[in-house]
Structure formats: structure tokens, C-alpha cells
Scaffold this active site. Structure first.
Site, PDB file in Angstrom:
ATOM      1  N   CYS A   9       0.819  -1.217   0.000  1.00  0.00           N
ATOM      2  CA  CYS A   9       0.000   0.000   0.000  1.00  0.00           C
ATOM      3  C   CYS A   9       0.857   1.272   0.000  1.00  0.00           C
ATOM      4  O   CYS A   9       0.753   2.106  -0.911  1.00  0.00           O
ATOM      5  CB  CYS A   9      -0.966  -0.021   1.180  1.00  0.00           C
TER       6      CYS A   9
HETATM    7  N1  NAP Z   1      -5.217  -3.952   4.920  1.00  0.00           N
HETATM    8  C1  NAP Z   1      -4.534  -3.300   4.000  1.00  0.00           C
HETATM    9  O1  NAP Z   1      -4.695  -2.079   3.829  1.00  0.00           O
HETATM   10  C2  NAP Z   1      -3.565  -4.018   3.107  1.00  0.00           C
HETATM   11  C3  NAP Z   1      -3.000  -3.313   2.034  1.00  0.00           C
HETATM   12  C4  NAP Z   1      -2.085  -3.965   1.198  1.00  0.00           C
HETATM   13  C5  NAP Z   1      -1.738  -5.279   1.451  1.00  0.00           C
HETATM   14  N2  NAP Z   1      -2.277  -5.933   2.527  1.00  0.00           N
HETATM   15  C6  NAP Z   1      -1.862  -7.319   2.758  1.00  0.00           C
HETATM   16  O2  NAP Z   1      -2.953  -8.171   2.445  1.00  0.00           O
HETATM   17  C7  NAP Z   1      -2.944  -9.297   3.320  1.00  0.00           C
HETATM   18  C8  NAP Z   1      -4.274  -9.344   4.052  1.00  0.00           C
HETATM   19  O3  NAP Z   1      -4.413  -8.149   4.787  1.00  0.00           O
HETATM   20  P1  NAP Z   1      -5.760  -7.757   5.532  1.00  0.00           P
HETATM   21  O4  NAP Z   1      -5.524  -6.437   6.143  1.00  0.00           O
HETATM   22  O5  NAP Z   1      -6.932  -7.951   4.627  1.00  0.00           O
HETATM   23  O6  NAP Z   1      -5.760  -8.883   6.699  1.00  0.00           O
HETATM   24  P2  NAP Z   1      -6.910  -9.335   7.703  1.00  0.00           P
HETATM   25  O7  NAP Z   1      -8.005  -8.335   7.714  1.00  0.00           O
HETATM   26  O8  NAP Z   1      -6.229  -9.652   8.971  1.00  0.00           O
HETATM   27  O9  NAP Z   1      -7.442 -10.694   7.036  1.00  0.00           O
HETATM   28  C9  NAP Z   1      -6.679 -11.868   6.971  1.00  0.00           C
HETATM   29  C10 NAP Z   1      -7.550 -12.961   6.395  1.00  0.00           C
HETATM   30  O10 NAP Z   1      -6.789 -14.177   6.322  1.00  0.00           O
HETATM   31  C11 NAP Z   1      -7.550 -15.228   6.935  1.00  0.00           C
HETATM   32  N3  NAP Z   1      -6.592 -16.257   7.369  1.00  0.00           N
HETATM   33  C12 NAP Z   1      -5.782 -16.255   8.442  1.00  0.00           C
HETATM   34  N4  NAP Z   1      -5.016 -17.369   8.459  1.00  0.00           N
HETATM   35  C13 NAP Z   1      -5.345 -18.094   7.359  1.00  0.00           C
HETATM   36  C14 NAP Z   1      -4.939 -19.347   6.828  1.00  0.00           C
HETATM   37  N5  NAP Z   1      -3.988 -20.091   7.415  1.00  0.00           N
HETATM   38  N6  NAP Z   1      -5.524 -19.786   5.681  1.00  0.00           N
HETATM   39  C15 NAP Z   1      -6.488 -19.067   5.076  1.00  0.00           C
HETATM   40  N7  NAP Z   1      -6.926 -17.867   5.527  1.00  0.00           N
HETATM   41  C16 NAP Z   1      -6.363 -17.385   6.660  1.00  0.00           C
HETATM   42  C17 NAP Z   1      -8.330 -14.507   8.022  1.00  0.00           C
HETATM   43  O11 NAP Z   1      -9.446 -15.219   8.487  1.00  0.00           O
HETATM   44  P3  NAP Z   1      -9.397 -16.181   9.778  1.00  0.00           P
HETATM   45  O12 NAP Z   1      -8.324 -15.650  10.709  1.00  0.00           O
HETATM   46  O13 NAP Z   1     -10.773 -16.102  10.358  1.00  0.00           O
HETATM   47  O14 NAP Z   1      -9.041 -17.527   9.248  1.00  0.00           O
HETATM   48  C18 NAP Z   1      -8.778 -13.283   7.229  1.00  0.00           C
HETATM   49  O15 NAP Z   1      -9.843 -13.620   6.362  1.00  0.00           O
HETATM   50  C19 NAP Z   1      -1.749  -9.109   4.266  1.00  0.00           C
HETATM   51  O16 NAP Z   1      -0.649  -9.815   3.798  1.00  0.00           O
HETATM   52  C20 NAP Z   1      -1.495  -7.603   4.193  1.00  0.00           C
HETATM   53  O17 NAP Z   1      -0.151  -7.274   4.462  1.00  0.00           O
HETATM   54  C21 NAP Z   1      -3.204  -5.334   3.335  1.00  0.00           C
END
Ligand code: NAP
Length: 335
Positions: free
Chosen positions: A155
Site C-alpha cells: 500500500c
Molecule cells: N489492509 C490493508 O490495507 C492491506 C493493504 C495492502 C496489502 N495488505 C496485505 O494483504 C494481506 C491481508 O491483509 P488484511 O488487512 O486484509 O488482513 P486481515 O483483515 O487480517 O485478514 C486476513 C484474512 O486471512 C484469513 N486467514 C488467516 N489465516 C489463514 C490461513 N492459514 N488460511 C487461510 N486464511 C487465513 C483470516 O481469516 P481467519 O483468521 O478467520 O481464518 C482473514 O480472512 C496481508 O498480507 C497484508 O499485508 C493489506
């Protein structure tokens, strides 16, 4: 393309699920979370009421049969998961011939050794780092057309690199001077899981990750120029504003800077606000764009760049990469 989203209950996964479900050429065929998730079997719209009637698919668990089941029904998977989870999952899907669009940082850095320093784990699949195409969509559109594994850009790097690459490419940045990037992100940047540091009553405005944030090597790798990057957490939900300070080469004018940005003038998801304009969170909230404005005084340059971290900074840019990969216009399903 039939698409499955892993990590669909998270902030970026849920946003991407909505984009894919409403896309004119893609089908969302599955939403997955971890096998032990507290949200297992719930429809995504039970977690995000705004998705009602748009994404009512149930959240399935990544159990031992999941990879084979997904491979049987999908052409591509989007990994909206933690870096380490993505590094584990991506090779398994690639082995089944699926395309992988990874929103984590698991495949963004070319040098595997940097993972220990900046991500805190030894990379288990360094052989895939050379294969991964960096998903900074506007800058790698050719390579993205045939990519099997896409490492969607981070991001803060998306805001910073779109602001700086035109200037670096035109040779306007003083080579011996570090570029300083101060950027503020809304709290959705930290993901959906509850934590004290992102608790409503605890968040104010403060820097974090000083000198060691993982986006520093990502920005430097793509920019090929040293940066001093300091992220801040702000008390708003979504959006990133990067204020960037750089020294220009002697003799470079405001017109030279404005001309350099013309390299992005035809990009539908980049809005060049122009000279003496500033980007703002208000301008990009819930929007798929990068907004960029710039000021010059003598050799000093200040650029402001704003994105919605969940759209241009994550799911929107992932969809751009998928569009290019499918031979579609870069902004299909986004504008
Ligand atoms: N948020 C942002 O602004 C943003 C921007 C750019 C990139 N990112 C990247 O995108 C990724 C996700 O970010 P996010 O902010 O959306 O995270 P988040 O809100 O914490 O969501 C993580 C997701 O992964 C699931 N999960 C956890 N362990 C898992 C496993 N072993 N197998 C399958 N699913 C699993 C979680 O559900 P459960 O725990 O219920 O299983 C949840 O659905 C990260 O790598 C982050 O660095 C995020």
C-alpha cells in the site's frame, strides 16, 4: 476467469470479493478462511452487511481437501492472507496450474535474505521470487499479461512509487540525496483482527516502524534510489496520504517536474492533480485511484500522493493486475 479468494473475511479480501463478484468478466466461485476460523460457514455478508445480495457465499475452511477442491473449480486464486501463509499456499496452487495473485509481501522482494530482516521469517520458496511479477500495475503491465504469480505491490509503496518513479525515470532526483517519505495510513491497514494498538480508544496519530519498516526495501528495490520512509497510523478508517520530500538536480524547474508526470497522463486510475495542488484522503476514500500533486521551490520538491489502502493499495490494484492478465482494460470493473 473463475476466482477463489483466500482470506476473504479480512479487510482486503472482503473488498476484493465485492470487486470480483461485480466484475463483468470474472466469477467469484469461492471464499476461504483458515480451517479453524471463528467465521467458518458464515456468509461473507453476515460479516459485511454492505455485501448483502452481492457476496453471500459461505466462508469455507482451508482444510486438507481445500487445495484440490479449489484447483477443480478455479483458474486463479487471490491470497489476501498474512505473508507467511501466502508463502506456504502459493506454490501449492501454482503446482495445480492456477494463477496466483498474492496481496501479501511474501513474494515482493527479489532478495530472499531480506525476509529474515524485514519480515521475521526465512523464506521457504526463494526460487519463486524471480518468477513473481511485481504488481505495481501501471509500471509492469507487459509482464503482468503473462504472469503466473503476481506479487501485488504494497500500500505505502503504491502511493510512494507512483509519485516518485516518473521523476526518477526522468533523471530529476539528486542522486546523492535520500528521498524522505512520511506517510499516514488509516487503521484498516492493520487488518481486521482486534489488537490493542489498533483499538479505537488507543489510536491517535503516531509514527511506527522507524528505520525498519518492510516497505522500505520494497520501495528502494523498485525506485532504485535510497529513501527514508516513516509510516504513521492515523485515527481514520481507510486511506493513505504520503508527503514526500526530495532534492531536485540543479536547474530542474517546476515545468520539468510537471512534464515528467506526463508519463502517467493516460493512465485511467492515476489522477495527476497538477502543480501546486495537494492530494487528500477525502479525494480517494472508496476510490480506486492514486492522486498526485506537487510543489517546487528552488531545488526542493514536495509531492503528496493519496490512495485508498484497501483499493489502489490492495484489492483494486490486484484487480488491475488480474484485468491485465486476462487481456482486459486495466480499469475494468473498477470505474
Ligand atoms: N489492509 C490493508 O490495507 C492491506 C493493504 C495492502 C496489502 N495488505 C496485505 O494483504 C494481506 C491481508 O491483509 P488484511 O488487512 O486484509 O488482513 P486481515 O483483515 O487480517 O485478514 C486476513 C484474512 O486471512 C484469513 N486467514 C488467516 N489465516 C489463514 C490461513 N492459514 N488460511 C487461510 N486464511 C487465513 C483470516 O481469516 P481467519 O483468521 O478467520 O481464518 C482473514 O480472512 C496481508 O498480507 C497484508 O499485508 C493489506
Amino acid at each position: 476467469m473463475n476466482i477463489v479468494i483466500i482470506g476473504a473475511s479480512g479487510y482486503s479480501g472482503a473488498e476484493l470479493a465485492k470487486l470480483v463478484a461485480t466484475h463483468p468478466h470474472f466469477q467469484l466461485v469461492g471464499c476461504y478462511v483458515s480451517a479453524g476460523s471463528a467465521d467458518l460457514h458464515k456468509p461473507l455478508s453476515a460479516l459485511y452487511p454492505e455485501h448483502k445480495g452481492i457476496v453471500d457465499l459461505p466462508l469455507q475452511g482451508m482444510d486438507e481437501n481445500a487445495i484440490a477442491n479449489i484447483a477443480a473449480q478455479a483458474d486463479a486464486v487471490c491470497l489476501c492472507t498474512d505473508h507467511k501463509v501466502s508463502v506456504e499456499l502459493a506454490p501449492q496452487f501454482l503446482a495445480h496450474g492456477l494463477k496466483v495473485f498474492d496481496l501479501s509481501g511474501g513474494f515482493r522482494l527479489a532478495d530472499a535474505h531480506l525476509y529474515e530482516e524485514f519480515y521475521g521469517f526465512a523464506h521457504q520458496h526463494p526460487e519463486l521470487l524471480a518468477q513473481a511479477v511485481y504488481g505495481l500495475a501501471e509500471w509492469h503491465s507487459e509482464a503482468l499479461k503473462s504472469a503466473q504469480l503476481v506479487a501485488v505491490a504494497g500500500c505505502y509503496p503504491t502511493a510512494s512509487l507512483n509519485a516518485l518513479k516518473p521523476l526518477q525515470q526522468a533523471g530529476l532526483l539528486a542522486g546523492d540525496q535520500q528521498v524522505i517519505i512520511n506517510a499516514v495510513s488509516g487503521v484498516t491497514g492493520a487488518g481486521r483482527k482486534a489488537a490493542i494498538g489498533t483499538h479505537f480508544c488507543e489510536v491517535s496519530l503516531a509514527p511506527y516502524g522507524l528505520f525498519n519498516h518492510r516497505h522500505t526495501p520494497e520501495i528502494e528495490q523498485s525506485l532504485q534510489h535510497p529513501v527514508l520512509f516513516t509510516p504513521h497510523l492515523g485515527n481514520f478508517k481507510r486511506g493513505i496520504l504520503a508527503t514526500i520530500y526530495a532534492t531536485l538536480n540543479a536547474g530542474v524547474t517546476l515545468d520539468d517536474v510537471s512534464s515528467a508526470y506526463q508519463v502517467l497522463a493516460d493512465e485511467p486510475l492515476i489522477r495527476l492533480l497538477g502543480a501546486n495542488q495537494v492530494a487528500s484522503i477525502k479525494g480517494i476514500e472508496n476510490q480506486p485511484y492514486v492522486d498526485i500533486g506537487w510543489h517546487v521551490k528552488g531545488q526542493q520538491l514536495i509531492v503528496s500522493a493519496a490512495i485508498d489502502n484497501l483499493l489502489k493499495g490492495a484489492s483494486g490494484q490486484a484487480l488491475q493486475c488480474m484485468n491485465l492478465n486476462a487481456g482486459l482494460a486495466i480499469n475494468t470493473g473498477l470505474v
